[in-house]
Design an enzyme around this catalytic site. Structure first.
Site, PDB file in Angstrom:
ATOM      1  N   LYS A  13      66.135  26.051  47.240  1.00  0.00           N
ATOM      2  CA  LYS A  13      66.702  24.674  47.285  1.00  0.00           C
ATOM      3  C   LYS A  13      68.173  25.493  47.197  1.00  0.00           C
ATOM      4  O   LYS A  13      69.474  24.561  47.750  1.00  0.00           O
ATOM      5  CB  LYS A  13      66.020  23.862  46.637  1.00  0.00           C
ATOM      6  CG  LYS A  13      64.958  23.119  46.709  1.00  0.00           C
ATOM      7  CD  LYS A  13      65.198  21.733  45.956  1.00  0.00           C
ATOM      8  CE  LYS A  13      65.004  22.341  44.591  1.00  0.00           C
ATOM      9  NZ  LYS A  13      63.649  22.417  43.992  1.00  0.00           N
ATOM     10  N   ARG A  88      61.877  13.013  42.321  1.00  0.00           N
ATOM     11  CA  ARG A  88      61.406  14.157  41.504  1.00  0.00           C
ATOM     12  C   ARG A  88      60.527  13.459  41.970  1.00  0.00           C
ATOM     13  O   ARG A  88      59.155  13.541  41.710  1.00  0.00           O
ATOM     14  CB  ARG A  88      61.371  14.667  40.527  1.00  0.00           C
ATOM     15  CG  ARG A  88      62.363  16.103  40.229  1.00  0.00           C
ATOM     16  CD  ARG A  88      62.113  17.311  40.278  1.00  0.00           C
ATOM     17  NE  ARG A  88      62.701  18.490  39.400  1.00  0.00           N
ATOM     18  CZ  ARG A  88      64.112  19.473  39.496  1.00  0.00           C
ATOM     19  NH1 ARG A  88      64.262  18.221  40.682  1.00  0.00           N
ATOM     20  NH2 ARG A  88      63.141  19.584  39.003  1.00  0.00           N
ATOM     21  N   ARG A 127      64.579  35.793  39.006  1.00  0.00           N
ATOM     22  CA  ARG A 127      66.215  35.088  38.992  1.00  0.00           C
ATOM     23  C   ARG A 127      67.424  34.773  37.799  1.00  0.00           C
ATOM     24  O   ARG A 127      66.681  35.112  36.872  1.00  0.00           O
ATOM     25  CB  ARG A 127      65.488  33.754  40.198  1.00  0.00           C
ATOM     26  CG  ARG A 127      67.067  32.081  39.510  1.00  0.00           C
ATOM     27  CD  ARG A 127      66.572  31.207  40.434  1.00  0.00           C
ATOM     28  NE  ARG A 127      65.782  30.449  39.502  1.00  0.00           N
ATOM     29  CZ  ARG A 127      64.562  29.287  40.052  1.00  0.00           C
ATOM     30  NH1 ARG A 127      65.434  28.838  41.511  1.00  0.00           N
ATOM     31  NH2 ARG A 127      64.594  28.133  38.828  1.00  0.00           N
ATOM     32  N   ARG A 158      67.421  31.377  33.179  1.00  0.00           N
ATOM     33  CA  ARG A 158      67.886  29.794  32.395  1.00  0.00           C
ATOM     34  C   ARG A 158      65.850  30.092  31.704  1.00  0.00           C
ATOM     35  O   ARG A 158      65.221  30.494  31.935  1.00  0.00           O
ATOM     36  CB  ARG A 158      67.672  29.129  33.822  1.00  0.00           C
ATOM     37  CG  ARG A 158      69.019  28.706  34.223  1.00  0.00           C
ATOM     38  CD  ARG A 158      68.429  28.074  35.373  1.00  0.00           C
ATOM     39  NE  ARG A 158      67.486  26.955  36.299  1.00  0.00           N
ATOM     40  CZ  ARG A 158      67.021  26.500  36.752  1.00  0.00           C
ATOM     41  NH1 ARG A 158      67.431  26.047  37.703  1.00  0.00           N
ATOM     42  NH2 ARG A 158      66.116  25.658  36.483  1.00  0.00           N
ATOM     43  N   ARG A 169      56.245  23.381  34.884  1.00  0.00           N
ATOM     44  CA  ARG A 169      57.103  22.889  36.261  1.00  0.00           C
ATOM     45  C   ARG A 169      56.362  23.114  37.280  1.00  0.00           C
ATOM     46  O   ARG A 169      56.241  22.329  38.248  1.00  0.00           O
ATOM     47  CB  ARG A 169      58.650  23.918  36.532  1.00  0.00           C
ATOM     48  CG  ARG A 169      59.909  23.618  35.209  1.00  0.00           C
ATOM     49  CD  ARG A 169      60.362  24.646  35.265  1.00  0.00           C
ATOM     50  NE  ARG A 169      61.140  25.000  36.481  1.00  0.00           N
ATOM     51  CZ  ARG A 169      62.199  25.915  37.019  1.00  0.00           C
ATOM     52  NH1 ARG A 169      62.245  26.723  36.146  1.00  0.00           N
ATOM     53  NH2 ARG A 169      62.867  25.148  37.902  1.00  0.00           N
TER      54      ARG A 169
HETATM   55  P1  AMP Z   1      66.679  22.174  39.016  1.00  0.00           P
HETATM   56  O1  AMP Z   1      68.014  22.945  38.403  1.00  0.00           O
HETATM   57  O2  AMP Z   1      66.519  20.978  39.879  1.00  0.00           O
HETATM   58  O3  AMP Z   1      64.982  22.712  38.634  1.00  0.00           O
HETATM   59  O4  AMP Z   1      66.125  21.436  37.607  1.00  0.00           O
HETATM   60  C1  AMP Z   1      66.114  22.009  36.262  1.00  0.00           C
HETATM   61  C2  AMP Z   1      65.478  20.870  35.026  1.00  0.00           C
HETATM   62  O5  AMP Z   1      65.954  20.221  34.883  1.00  0.00           O
HETATM   63  C3  AMP Z   1      64.221  19.695  35.155  1.00  0.00           C
HETATM   64  O6  AMP Z   1      63.260  21.265  35.228  1.00  0.00           O
HETATM   65  C4  AMP Z   1      64.221  18.896  34.452  1.00  0.00           C
HETATM   66  O7  AMP Z   1      64.123  19.518  33.209  1.00  0.00           O
HETATM   67  C5  AMP Z   1      65.235  18.524  34.683  1.00  0.00           C
HETATM   68  N1  AMP Z   1      66.048  16.900  35.992  1.00  0.00           N
HETATM   69  C6  AMP Z   1      66.787  17.751  37.184  1.00  0.00           C
HETATM   70  N2  AMP Z   1      66.496  16.905  38.231  1.00  0.00           N
HETATM   71  C7  AMP Z   1      66.187  16.153  37.514  1.00  0.00           C
HETATM   72  C8  AMP Z   1      64.849  14.452  38.273  1.00  0.00           C
HETATM   73  N3  AMP Z   1      64.962  14.550  39.400  1.00  0.00           N
HETATM   74  N4  AMP Z   1      63.984  13.786  37.483  1.00  0.00           N
HETATM   75  C9  AMP Z   1      63.794  14.491  35.966  1.00  0.00           C
HETATM   76  N5  AMP Z   1      64.555  16.189  35.747  1.00  0.00           N
HETATM   77  C10 AMP Z   1      65.267  16.622  36.400  1.00  0.00           C
END
Ligand code: AMP
Length: 219
Positions: A13, A88, A127, A158, A169
């Site tokens: 993404k 999400r 990654r 990360r 996740r």
């Molecule tokens: P991402 O970079 O999109 O993988 O997001 C990293 C982390 O941020 C996720 O594992 C969640 O802990 C939090 N996060 C990001 N977007 C959301 C969302 N829409 N709702 C809840 N938690 C989020």
């Protein structure tokens, strides 16, 4: 053009979103990036969010919805936006729909990147992200020989890409986010794209979808 890009962690993404932003000039609204910026800045919201993020859990809906609403009000989102990592959950999708109604905007397309679990695990294992500029690398595919980013930063894994957090996740994604695919399909907004090739191949497939949705590829 207002769109969502979605898919499981490791679907590519972030990489696809950067190509779409560069090619189509949409405001890229990544809730993960917004939350990481809040964590880095040490704000109260960031401190609250980091507990969930480090464990690979979803941050509470009200926190994320508030961040998105604020970001959608910024000037660069006026000509089109791409949501990445949001919604999400179904409650977030409902909140988004209400928010867009309130501000007189609508979604044009939702792109779902499809990828097998074994590809996800391989991609995430390698990654690395530059802590200074956010460029994404893969230790097995496109790592500079000196291990340094083009900006001089040292890319690192990360916390939520550690194997245990990845498993959490994926479970959270399947339970909470997969229903969104059905939700957007029912509303005639869903476009599915196989995300198994190189970033260039995946972007070509996405451009194909976007040009069909936009007629001439412009909006
Ligand atoms: P991402 O970079 O999109 O993988 O997001 C990293 C982390 O941020 C996720 O594992 C969640 O802990 C939090 N996060 C990001 N977007 C959301 C969302 N829409 N709702 C809840 N938690 C989020």
């Amino acid at each position: 053009m207002n769109m969502i890009i979605m898919g499981p962690p490791g679907a590519g993404k972030g990489t696809a979103a950067e190509s779409i932003r560069a090619a189509y000039g949409l405001a890229h609204i990544s809730t993960g990036d917004l939350l990481r910026a809040a964590v880095k800045a040490g704000t109260e919201l960031g401190l609250k969010a980091s507990v969930y993020m480090d464990a690979g859990k979803l941050v509470p809906d009200d926190v994320v919805i508030g961040l998105v609403e604020k970001r959608l009000g910024e000037a660069d989102a006026a000509n089109g936006f791409m949501l990445d990592g949001f919604p999400r959950t179904i409650p977030q999708a409902k909140a988004l729909s209400e928010m867009l109604d309130r501000i007189g905007r609508k979604l044009d397309v939702v792109i779902n990147l499809k990828v097998d679990d074994d590809v996800i695990i391989r991609r995430i294992a390698g990654r690395l992200i530059c802590p200074s500029c956010g460029t994404i690398y893969n230790a097995y595919m496109n790592m500079p020989a000196d291990g340094l980013c083009k900006c001089g930063g040292r890319p690192a894994r990360r916390k939520d890409d550690e194997p245990e957090a990845v498993k959490t996740r994926l479970v959270a994604y399947k339970a909470q986010s997969e229903p969104l695919i059905g939700w957007y399909r029912e509303r005639g907004l869903l476009a599915e794209v196989e995300s198994s090739g190189t970033p260039v191949e995946v972007f070509a497939k996405i451009s194909d979808v976007l040009s069909k949705h936009s007629g001439a590829g412009k909006w």
